[in-house]
Each structure stands twice: as C-alpha cells, then as structure tokens.
Scaffold this motif. Structure first.
Motif, short mmCIF file in Angstrom:
data_model
loop_
_atom_site.label_atom_id
_atom_site.label_comp_id
_atom_site.label_asym_id
_atom_site.label_seq_id
_atom_site.Cartn_x
_atom_site.Cartn_y
_atom_site.Cartn_z
N GLU A 421 0.82 -1.21 0.00
CA GLU A 421 0.00 0.00 0.00
C GLU A 421 0.85 1.26 0.00
O GLU A 421 0.46 2.29 -0.54
CB GLU A 421 -0.93 -0.01 1.22
CG GLU A 421 -2.00 -1.09 1.15
CD GLU A 421 -2.78 -1.21 2.45
OE1 GLU A 421 -2.55 -0.36 3.36
OE2 GLU A 421 -3.61 -2.12 2.57
N ALA A 422 2.05 1.17 0.60
CA ALA A 422 2.95 2.33 0.65
C ALA A 422 3.75 2.49 -0.64
O ALA A 422 4.47 3.48 -0.80
CB ALA A 422 3.90 2.21 1.84
N GLY A 423 3.65 1.52 -1.56
CA GLY A 423 4.34 1.63 -2.84
C GLY A 423 5.61 0.83 -2.97
O GLY A 423 6.35 0.97 -3.94
N ILE A 424 5.90 -0.04 -1.99
CA ILE A 424 7.10 -0.88 -2.06
C ILE A 424 6.83 -2.04 -3.01
O ILE A 424 5.79 -2.70 -2.92
CB ILE A 424 7.49 -1.39 -0.66
CG1 ILE A 424 7.91 -0.21 0.22
CG2 ILE A 424 8.63 -2.39 -0.75
CD1 ILE A 424 8.19 -0.59 1.64
N LYS A 425 7.77 -2.30 -3.92
CA LYS A 425 7.58 -3.31 -4.95
C LYS A 425 8.66 -4.39 -4.89
O LYS A 425 9.72 -4.19 -4.30
CB LYS A 425 7.62 -2.66 -6.35
CG LYS A 425 6.55 -1.60 -6.58
CD LYS A 425 6.68 -1.00 -7.97
CE LYS A 425 5.62 0.05 -8.23
NZ LYS A 425 5.72 0.64 -9.59
#
Length: 482
Positions: A421-425
């Motif tokens: 959700e925080a954008g970590i991939k």
C-alpha cells in the motif's frame, strides 16, 4: 535356478553313459543359507515408519508483473499483429502481467523431535503458500517453514504436535560403500513406501551442487521420495533422499542423499538464525588435473588451485596468492576444489583458520579470517514471520553484484499488505529502516518490531533513492480490537 541346473547335469551324465560319479547337490539348503544372509528390514520399518511423513504443498495462483516485451514497437505494427492473432500479453490495470495458475506438489519428510520438527528438502517446500503434513495414523497438520537452504537442499518445517514419533539419527561419517540401506517415502504419493539397496559411493560430487558430498545409493527413489530418510541397518537416518539421475524422469539405479551430518549442521543454523551463515574466502579455484600437477612439479594431482583472488577479500588480506595450491584447511586434507568449497562454507564468518598451501614447490601456512558469504536466501523462521507480518515484505540478502552497487541492504522478494500500500515493490532494495542502515536481517527485524505505528523506509529503485512511510499493522491485533 540352482535346483533346475543340478537336475540337467545329472540327466546329461546318464545319457552319455558317463562313469563319473557326481556328488549330491542340496539346492534347498544352499537357498536357505543365501536367504539367511539377506537383510531383514521389517524391524527397521516397524520402528521408524510412523515418523516418516508425506508432505503436500500448494502454491496459490498469482499475478506476476513483467516489463512490456513490445515496448517501442510502432502502433501500426502492434495492430497488425493483433489482426493476425499473434499471441502476446495485453496490459492489465498495473501494466503487463503473467497469471500463474495454482500449483501443487508432494514430497516426504521425517520427524526429528516429539514437538513436530521435520527435516525435508528445500525444493519440496520452496515457494509453497500452504504446506500440509500427513502422518501414517491419518492425522494431518498445517506446517510452517522454519528455514530453508537452497545450496544444500535442506529445509526445516514445523507442525504443532506432542509426543510425536521420531526417527533415530545416525552418523554419515561411518557409512561404508557396499552396506545395505533402506529408503522410506511417498513416491508418486504412495505413502510409507519402503525400498532398499546398497551404498554405491560416498562424497559424490555433482556438477550443480558444490556444497554437498552426496551419498550415492541404488535404492529406488522416485518423485515424491524427495525429503525422505535414508536408513542404515541399525535403523538410523544417515541421509535425506534428494536427487536422482534419470533420462526418463523415473528411477534408473542412481539416487543421491544429503549426508545427515551436514543436514543437522544446516538444521541448527536454520532453527537458530532462520538462514545459514557461511564463510567466504574470496577466491576462484579449480581442481588439479594430472597435466597441471606435472606442470607444477607435483607427483599427485591433489589440492585446490587458486586461479584468482578477489580484491579486498579474506584471501588477499591473509596473503594468499594466485597459483597457490591449497592442500590443508584446519588440518583436513583438500583433494579437490569441492573439498575447499565445503570446508569454507561450513565455517562461520569472522573465524580464523589455518590454511596450508604449496607455493613454488614449498609448503607455506597462512592464517585466514573469513568474510561472510553473500546471503541470497529468503529470510524465514519466527523472526521473519514477525517482521513480515507487520510490514508485509519478504526479503533476502544482497548478492555480490548488488553489494558492489548498494553496499548494504535487503532486497524485497514479495510485497503485500502495508508495504504494498505504501508503494514498495518486488525488487526494491531497502537501505534503511527507521533512519538506521540495514546490514542484516536481524537489524531489519529489530527496527520493524521497535516501531510503533509508522515507519520510514529508504528504498533504492531504478537508479534512484527515495523515502516511503509505511503504516504498520499493530504489534498485537487482538489487543487493538479490544
């Protein structure tokens, strides 16, 4: 067969009119004597069969993001390909994706502690989202991975149980070529199948496994046997059945087991740390051939020849040189390159070891303080579950190339929940957590567990670095609900 041959011999003597008197043959007595010498595995199976388990694994359906394989192709060309039905991926809402179907697999394992600690193969549980363990009394348990090591193909899983049947562990160093052995497992899903054979060879080197001195046997091992125990005639486990050599996919008389001594060493590391800490010398080595031995003026082609030394490595700091031939490591003989690889990998980082080499025809001894080998394993175990649960990532250590680029950090293998959700991939490199640089998984775990509700992560991605704030799951969800 012996009885039929004897009858034929007597008939021939009578027809030919031979006056030679043949001595009586007692084929039944001979057969009984031979049968008495054959091994009896019934007691071994009765004592140990209940501790051998069948393992079923499930890898859930998933979506994998990929780069656009047709990036840069003109639109008219793409339209033309579509009209002719060319099969290529179309982008989903998050870009180009591969949809992976649900996968199922099976293997074997054996219980080594009454509370449910089980040894099996890494390749049996690798990538599994769900692991079920089936006992011979029809009980079934959900299992979790405590730790798994790809380099030795050893994994430790755990089920919640009490007073479970356990195998007796032996010593693979005492194994002799030619002795009888038995394998128990679930080939093709047929649980508690027993096969037997002899030890064909010890310390067998396989091209793809430089860390394992395999026990080779001719006991029938097939798909589904992986992870099951190999027993000696004392009923002791001496190995974990791991591989077969086959051109058909089935058994062809060549099966290989991980020695139990090595497996238990790996087990201790996995249970304690969730991963295996290996030493690193920092050299490129090769086995001495007869031609190389002659060129170095040696009578025997034994030892590990150092072909290259990496800058800044433990080997360089210790004064080892290219062209040195390692013949002893802590007093143990080094016959080939594989022996040295295993000796170094079995030693812990930051420990000192005596290395004896042949240098320009003379013996020299150096003391080496080993570095830590690059950790490319995925962190597992209880500590990993705690950190992954709050943050939502699975991580691994940096490989050599990544270390040169980033220095320290951890690579994201999976991202979901708060991290996603925080954008970590997947593929991101975590450089710092909560303002602290991350040099090990333990530091990562401690930083995550010490945080309250939010945590700042420094992330490296595509040549740039950025900070992301992650809203963590609560430390104790039950208390939060109250």
């Amino acid at each position: 067969m012996k009885k039929t041959a004897a009858a034929a011999a007597v008939t021939f003597a009578f027809v030919a009119g031979s006056l030679v008197q043949t001595s009586p043959i007692a084929p039944i007595t001979s057969a009984h004597a031979q049968q008495a010498q054959l091994p009896d595995f019934t007691k071994l199976v009765e004592d140990n069969g209940k501790a051998v388990v069948s393992i079923q694994v499930t890898q859930k359906a998933a979506v994998r993001k990929n780069a656009n394989p047709f990036k840069g192709m003109p639109k008219d060309k793409l339209d033309e390909l579509r009209r002719f039905g060319f099969p290529f991926p179309f982008p989903g809402p998050d870009g180009f994706e591969d949809r992976m179907p649900e996968r199922k697999g099976q293997g074997s394992g054996f219980i080594i502690s009454p509370d449910g600690l089980i040894l099996t193969n890494h390749h049996v549980v690798d990538g599994a989202d769900e692991i079920k363990v089936h006992l011979t009394d029809d009980r079934e348990f959900n299992a979790k991975v405590i730790g798994s090591d790809a380099k030795t193909d050893v994994a430790v899983i755990k089920i919640d149980g009490k007073d479970l049947p356990c195998v007796k562990l032996g010593n693979s160093k005492d194994v002799k070529v030619g002795e009888w052995v038995a394998a128990i497992g679930a080939p093709f899903g047929l649980e508690n199948t027993v096969t037997s054979g002899i030890v064909s060879a010890k310390s067998r080197n396989l091209p793809s496994d430089q860390f394992v001195p395999f026990i080779q046997t001719d006991a029938a091992v097939n798909p589904g046997n992986s992870g099951g125990p190999l027993f000696n005639m004392k009923g002791e486990v001496i190995g974990i059945n791991s591989q077969i050599f086959s051109t058909s996919g089935g058994f062809m008389g060549l099966s290989f087991a991980v020695p139990i001594d090595l497996a238990l060493q790996i087990k201790d590391e996995l249970v304690k740390h969730g991963k295996v800490n290996r030493g690193r010398l920092g050299v490129m080595i090769q086995t001495m051939s007869p031609e190389l031995a002659k060129s170095f003026g040696l009578e025997k082609n034994k030892g590990a020849l150092i072909a290259q030394i990496q800058k800044g490595s433990a080997a360089e700091k210790a004064g080892l040189q290219e062209g040195d031939i390692v013949i002893l490591f802590d007093g143990k003989g080094i016959d080939n390159a594989a022996d040295l690889s295993r000796a170094v990998a079995s030693a812990r980082p930051d420990t000192e070891h005596n290395v004896k080499v042949l240098r320009e025809g003379k013996e020299a001894e150096v003391k080496v303080k080993l570095d830590a080998a690059a950790d490319t394993s995925v962190a597992k175990g209880k500590a990993a579950e705690e950190a992954r649960g709050r943050l939502g990532v699975t991580v691994r250590g940096l490989n050599d190339e990544e270390k040169k680029k980033y220095g320290d950090g951890l690579v994201v293998v999976e991202s979901h929940g708060p991290a996603s959700e925080a954008g970590i991939k997947e593929g991101d490199v975590l450089l710092s957590v909560g303002g602290k640089k991350i040099r090990s998984f333990e530091q990562f775990k401690d930083a995550v567990n010490a945080a309250d509700k939010t945590l700042a992560l420094q992330v490296a991605r595509d040549g740039s670095r950025t900070f992301l704030a992650v809203k963590l799951d609560p430390k104790d969800k039950k208390e939060e609900k109250k």
